[in-house]
Design a protein around this motif. Structure first.
Motif, short mmCIF file in Angstrom:
data_model
loop_
_atom_site.label_atom_id
_atom_site.label_comp_id
_atom_site.label_asym_id
_atom_site.label_seq_id
_atom_site.Cartn_x
_atom_site.Cartn_y
_atom_site.Cartn_z
N GLY A 169 0.82 -1.21 0.00
CA GLY A 169 0.00 0.00 0.00
C GLY A 169 0.85 1.26 0.00
N ALA B 91 0.87 4.03 -2.98
CA ALA B 91 0.63 5.45 -2.74
C ALA B 91 1.80 6.29 -3.22
CB ALA B 91 0.38 5.69 -1.25
N ALA C 78 -4.63 2.29 -3.46
CA ALA C 78 -3.41 2.88 -2.91
C ALA C 78 -2.85 3.94 -3.85
CB ALA C 78 -2.37 1.80 -2.65
#
Length: 245
Positions: free
Chosen positions: A32, A36, A168
């Motif tokens: 994740g 991101a 994400a």
């Protein structure tokens, strides 16, 4: 000596499932963080490059949406393909373990597993033979799956992985996208760069902590990489654009 080592084994094996569960959760968290990070850098690079070329909010909006949607779909597709391949391999191992449990032809798999846990070869051989004569088929399957180092509950869904990767990416991409659209034209690029570098520093430190690594070096590496990407796209936008915000 043998009698003193046997009681230790159940403790070690009982401690294994929680550790494996924690490792799986940390892997998801690291994925994740990386997703991101990709969302922040990819979309920020696009919107900063476009903002350096033109002050048109519409042009920046279109470019940002295209980068966000395209990037999220690309991340989701890549994760789906990767996890699907891993799942096929896991299922093949599970099927092989079940066949071994049903016909008893792979007793050596159990022996190797048990010796790895600290049993002597002769003791492991006797234990494996006892497992193979166990009338409970589910118990035999569980033993062979443990020997193969796999748990059916660990077989991940490629759809879940794809969705998680896309979300994400989007969560990271929204920061530079919103900043470049909401901030006044004069401060648009500097504000976006500052927001992105701060976010990258936080993500870099978080990823390092999750991986058990020192924080400073990975954080600096991530921030420098993002800064270089922003500088490159800003320079390209400035050279090719009709105006600089």
């Amino acid at each position: 000596m043998t009698t003193t080592t046997h009681p230790v084994q159940p403790v070690e094996r009982a401690a294994t499932p929680p550790t494996e569960g924690l490792a799986a959760r940390l892997n998801w968290l690291r994925a994740g963080v990386l997703g991101a990070n990709d969302g922040i850098v990819s979309v920020a690079a696009v919107v900063v490059g476009v903002a350096a070329a033109t002050t048109s909010r519409t042009a920046i909006l279109v470019a940002g949406v295209a980068a966000l949607v395209g990037g999220a779909l690309s991340m989701a597709l890549g994760e789906y393909v990767s996890v699907s391949s891993a799942r096929d391999s896991q299922r093949s191992v599970i099927a092989s373990a079940r066949r071994s449990a049903s016909d008893g032809r792979r007793t050596d798999l159990l022996v190797d597993h048990l010796t790895g846990l600290g049993l002597s070869r002769s003791t492991a051989q006797r234990a494996a033979e006892e497992i193979d004569t166990q009338p409970d088929a589910a118990a035999r399957e569980a033993a062979y799956l443990a020997a193969a180092g796999i748990d059916e509950d660990d077989v991940v869904s490629p759809w879940h992985a794809a969705l998680a990767s896309a979300l994400a990416f989007v969560s990271g991409a929204l920061l530079p996208f919103a900043t470049v659209l909401l901030v006044a034209v004069q401060a648009r690029i500097p504000a976006t760069i500052v927001a992105v570098l701060v976010a990258l520093a936080v993500l870099g430190a978080t990823g390092a902590r999750l991986g058990g690594a020192p924080v400073a070096r990975p954080t600096v590496r991530v921030v420098l990489g993002g800064g270089l990407a922003l500088a490159a796209t800003y320079l390209i936008g400035s050279l090719l654009g009709v105006g600089i915000a």
